[in-house]
Design a protein around this motif. Structure first.
Motif, short mmCIF file in Angstrom:
data_model
loop_
_atom_site.label_atom_id
_atom_site.label_comp_id
_atom_site.label_asym_id
_atom_site.label_seq_id
_atom_site.Cartn_x
_atom_site.Cartn_y
_atom_site.Cartn_z
N HIS A 464 -6.95 23.74 -5.57
CA HIS A 464 -7.62 22.76 -6.42
C HIS A 464 -9.14 22.88 -6.32
CE1 HIS A 464 -8.67 18.71 -8.03
NE2 HIS A 464 -7.61 18.94 -8.79
N ASN A 465 -9.63 23.58 -5.32
CA ASN A 465 -11.08 23.76 -5.15
C ASN A 465 -11.60 25.02 -5.85
OD1 ASN A 465 -11.64 21.47 -3.54
ND2 ASN A 465 -10.71 22.49 -1.78
N ILE A 466 -10.73 25.73 -6.57
CA ILE A 466 -11.14 26.90 -7.33
C ILE A 466 -11.22 26.50 -8.81
CG2 ILE A 466 -10.51 29.25 -8.01
CD1 ILE A 466 -11.27 29.10 -5.11
N ASN A 467 -12.29 26.88 -9.48
CA ASN A 467 -12.53 26.46 -10.86
C ASN A 467 -11.43 26.91 -11.82
OD1 ASN A 467 -14.89 25.00 -10.45
ND2 ASN A 467 -16.15 26.85 -10.50
N PRO A 584 12.00 38.70 -33.89
CA PRO A 584 12.59 39.75 -33.05
C PRO A 584 12.35 39.54 -31.56
CG PRO A 584 10.60 40.54 -34.14
CD PRO A 584 10.90 39.20 -34.74
N GLU A 585 11.31 38.79 -31.19
CA GLU A 585 11.03 38.56 -29.78
C GLU A 585 10.13 37.34 -29.64
OE1 GLU A 585 8.61 41.45 -27.78
OE2 GLU A 585 7.17 41.60 -29.40
N MET A 586 10.00 36.87 -28.41
CA MET A 586 9.05 35.81 -28.12
C MET A 586 7.63 36.40 -28.20
SD MET A 586 8.29 32.77 -27.51
CE MET A 586 9.92 32.03 -27.39
N VAL A 587 6.63 35.54 -28.34
CA VAL A 587 5.25 36.03 -28.29
C VAL A 587 4.99 36.67 -26.92
CG1 VAL A 587 4.42 34.32 -29.93
CG2 VAL A 587 4.36 33.80 -27.48
N LYS A 588 3.89 37.37 -26.80
CA LYS A 588 3.57 38.09 -25.58
C LYS A 588 2.65 37.24 -24.71
CE LYS A 588 3.99 42.61 -27.86
NZ LYS A 588 4.51 42.15 -29.16
N PHE A 589 3.17 36.79 -23.57
CA PHE A 589 2.41 35.89 -22.71
C PHE A 589 1.49 36.66 -21.78
CE2 PHE A 589 5.77 33.03 -24.06
CZ PHE A 589 5.03 31.88 -24.34
N LEU A 590 0.26 36.17 -21.67
CA LEU A 590 -0.75 36.76 -20.80
C LEU A 590 -0.78 36.09 -19.43
CD1 LEU A 590 -3.58 36.92 -23.48
CD2 LEU A 590 -2.44 38.90 -22.50
N GLU A 591 -0.89 34.75 -19.43
CA GLU A 591 -1.07 34.06 -18.16
C GLU A 591 -0.90 32.56 -18.31
OE1 GLU A 591 -5.24 34.23 -16.76
OE2 GLU A 591 -5.72 35.06 -18.73
N VAL A 592 -0.69 31.93 -17.17
CA VAL A 592 -0.77 30.47 -17.04
C VAL A 592 -2.08 30.17 -16.32
CG1 VAL A 592 0.24 28.41 -16.00
CG2 VAL A 592 1.73 30.18 -16.96
N ILE A 593 -2.83 29.21 -16.82
CA ILE A 593 -4.11 28.85 -16.21
C ILE A 593 -4.03 27.42 -15.68
CG2 ILE A 593 -6.59 28.51 -16.61
CD1 ILE A 593 -6.40 30.58 -18.84
N LEU A 594 -4.47 27.23 -14.44
CA LEU A 594 -4.51 25.92 -13.81
C LEU A 594 -5.97 25.58 -13.49
CD1 LEU A 594 -1.53 26.34 -11.31
CD2 LEU A 594 -1.48 25.29 -13.58
N LEU A 595 -6.47 24.53 -14.14
CA LEU A 595 -7.86 24.12 -13.95
C LEU A 595 -7.89 22.78 -13.24
CD1 LEU A 595 -9.09 24.85 -17.59
CD2 LEU A 595 -9.41 26.31 -15.61
N PRO A 596 -8.63 22.67 -12.13
CA PRO A 596 -8.68 21.39 -11.43
C PRO A 596 -9.29 20.30 -12.31
CG PRO A 596 -10.34 22.89 -10.58
CD PRO A 596 -9.48 23.68 -11.50
#
Length: 597
Positions: A464-467, A584-596
């Protein structure tokens, strides 16, 4: 960019794996040792195309300036006629090599022949289509080889073995000839399978030009490395035949992974990423690989491309690669007059400034066995850890999972950090003890003991201390049928092939400091009609969302804010599942982002 092995290739594979390739594999570790230690190299794309700066008769070319002949469909005779004027009087091998060395680079690879088929040295084979036919009457490759040997850099060549727009029998040129392998896709992508009778011509090119020139380069310049590209333009049997000729000529030469490979097996000495990577897909621990970023978006010099990245971009790419056991071969494209673009010089000098105080953290180091950290990456040499801090925490810098005894903590600049403490979740270093504002801050941790029992390598720490905490899909555990990785370029570090509701992604995380986080998903939608209903479960709380199948298609990334979630300290599982899949497929996921929050 690999071959699908067919019946035609079986004899070549058997011959290789029971004979010459099997023998060469016995000395692979010894051969690669000097390359592994070198760690960081300069890639140079330079040819007669460089004098045009990606502009032909007032019209700009494509994204790769070195592809100008193909993009503009320049006839062979006209290209050769213009090449006769090539006269790079500002070329200075000593200057080029010292720029590389002073930037911390330990090896150097230059294009001896690119796809245009023009040899950048006075070749005895196809001599009209070589440097001997130009106004420049020196041998720049000989001068560069001498300068590299003088200054202690490994030296090597890029050679386009499978793609040659000059030779009438080679794949690629379909505007002067009716040849396969070009933009018209005559005979299809795997033309050699559909039209095996066409192989006679391609073999003639391999016998009359490719193998003789490669042998000529080996005998004349004695390179340490050879670098190849576009193997899919020839069948595997021809690629293996070229590799066999190299091993016969000099069994000690290091060969990259783009000469002979199938989806299952690579016959080179090490693997390569795609062009211009910004994130690296996972490789097995101990695998040898190399990334090839370039300073802007083109490899050859382009006067129209001003998208040069800052030095900090390459510092991070280098640190991330070294933390995963990879090398970096960073490209520049000198101008046609032999000078180097001022933007490239600025980047190289910036790297040199950083490397003067930090090279020990990225040269001849390996990855640590600690899990992924939210603030950056870790490289290691014996009992020394180098913490490359990209995201500074608000309070403690926590090295999650580091429970080995510590001798000392300091900055690489030499400043000692006296206040640190070891806790159950790892090593805590108060951020107020660190005053440096370097682009890539490096903290050195000297251990008393070796890390003998690594924690789960799939674990990812969250703080939680990382931006910004980034959970890349590259590093998720895949649920169900395997998905494939994108190539790691900007907006392409995704997984693809999500076609079933039984598939999903799972991140095993350990939250070092709990708190409320804003949650976002980043993805690319590059296929019309894709999308659906999904659920992201974070520590037991489910966040449902929808990606509209009728939404716009783009190669750019999309970010979808999902709301907030409270994640307590400790281990938390995060899973992404699909409830419905449209198209034909799901979209292409890059990442999940968690912001404090």
């Amino acid at each position: 960019m690999f071959n699908d092995a067919t019946a035609r290739d079986k004899n070549a594979i058997v011959e290789a794996e029971t004979g010459w390739w099997k023998q060469a594999a016995l000395t692979r570790e010894q051969r690669l040792e000097k390359w592994k230690v070198a760690s960081f190299g300069m890639f140079v794309h330079w040819g007669v195309y460089s004098q045009y700066g990606n502009i032909w008769k007032g019209r700009p070319g494509g994204s790769y300036a070195e592809h100008l002949m193909r993009v503009m469909k320049i006839p062979r005779t006209e290209y050769l006629d213009s090449a006769r004027r090539f006269n790079p009087l500002k070329f200075d091998a000593e200057e080029w090599v010292l720029l590389a060395k002073n930037a911390g680079m330990r090896y150097f690879i230059i294009t001896a022949k690119h796809h245009d088929g023009f040899a950048m040295y006075p070749s005895a084979f196809s001599s009209d289509y070589s440097l001997s036919s130009t106004a420049f009457k020196r041998d720049p490759l000989a001068e560069l080889a001498a300068a590299c040997h003088k200054h202690g850099l490994l030296f090597g060549f890029y050679y386009s073995h499978a793609f040659d727009w000059e030779h009438p029998d080679a794949p690629g040129n379909d505007w002067d000839y009716s040849n396969p392998g070009g933009d018209k896709l005559l005979g299809g992508t795997n033309w050699f399978d559909k039209h095996p009778e066409w192989l006679t011509k391609a073999r003639h090119y391999v016998d009359q030009k490719a193998i003789p020139q490669i042998e000529e380069l080996i005998q004349r310049y004695h390179p340490d490395l050879l670098w190849f590209d576009t193997p899919h333009k020839l069948p595997l049997s021809e690629n293996l035949r070229i590799l066999k000729a190299i091993r016969t000529a000099d069994p000690n030469i290091i060969v990259n992974g783009r000469l002979a490979r199938t989806e299952e097996k690579n016959y080179g000495d090490y693997l390569n990423t795609a062009d211009r990577p910004e994130e690296y897909y996972p490789v097995a621990f101990g695998a040898y690989w190399e990334a090839i970023p370039t300073t802007n978006e083109s490899y050859g010099y382009s006067s129209t491309d001003k998208s040069h990245k800052p030095t900090a971009h390459f510092i991070k790419l280098l640190a991330k690669a070294r933390a995963m056991g990879g090398n970096i071969l960073m490209n520049i494209g000198p101008k046609g007059d032999g000078s180097i673009d001022s933007a490239d010089v600025s980047i190289l000098k910036g790297l040199g400034h950083w490397m003067r105080g930090s090279s020990e953290s990225v040269i001849a180091v390996g990855p640590s066995r600690l899990p992924r950290q939210p603030w950056g990456v870790i490289t290691q040499r014996k009992n020394t850890l180098y913490l490359h801090v990209f995201e500074r925490p608000l309070r403690d810098l926590i090295v999650g999972g580091l429970i080995a005894k510590v001798n000392s903590v300091s900055l690489l600049s030499g400043e000692t950090i006296r206040k640190y403490r070891s806790e159950k979740d790892g090593l805590h270093i108060p951020i107020d003890q660190i005053t440096s504002q370097e682009d890539d801050l490096v903290v050195v941790v000297q251990l008393k003991d070796t890390i003998t029992n690594p924690i789960n390598p799939d674990l990812m720490y969250v703080d939680h201390n990382i931006n910004k905490n980034r959970l890349l899909t590259f590093y998720a555990k895949q649920i169900g049928s395997p998905m494939k990785f994108g190539d790691g370029k900007r907006n392409r570090y995704y997984v693809t092939g999500w076609t079933s509701l039984s598939q999903g992604l799972r991140w095993e995380t350990d939250v070092l400091n709990g708190g409320r986080f804003k949650v976002a998903i980043r993805y690319v939608k590059d296929v019309a009609g894709t999308g659906g209903k999904l659920g992201l479960n974070l520590g037991g709380k489910n966040m449902d969302f929808t990606i509209d199948p009728s939404s716009a298609v783009s190669l750019h990334d999309n970010q979808l804010e999902l709301g907030t979630v409270l994640l307590p300290k400790g281990k938390q599982v995060i899973e992404l599942h699909a409830h419905t899949i449209a198209g034909p497929e799901m979209v292409k996921f890059l990442e999940v982002i968690l912001l404090p929050e």
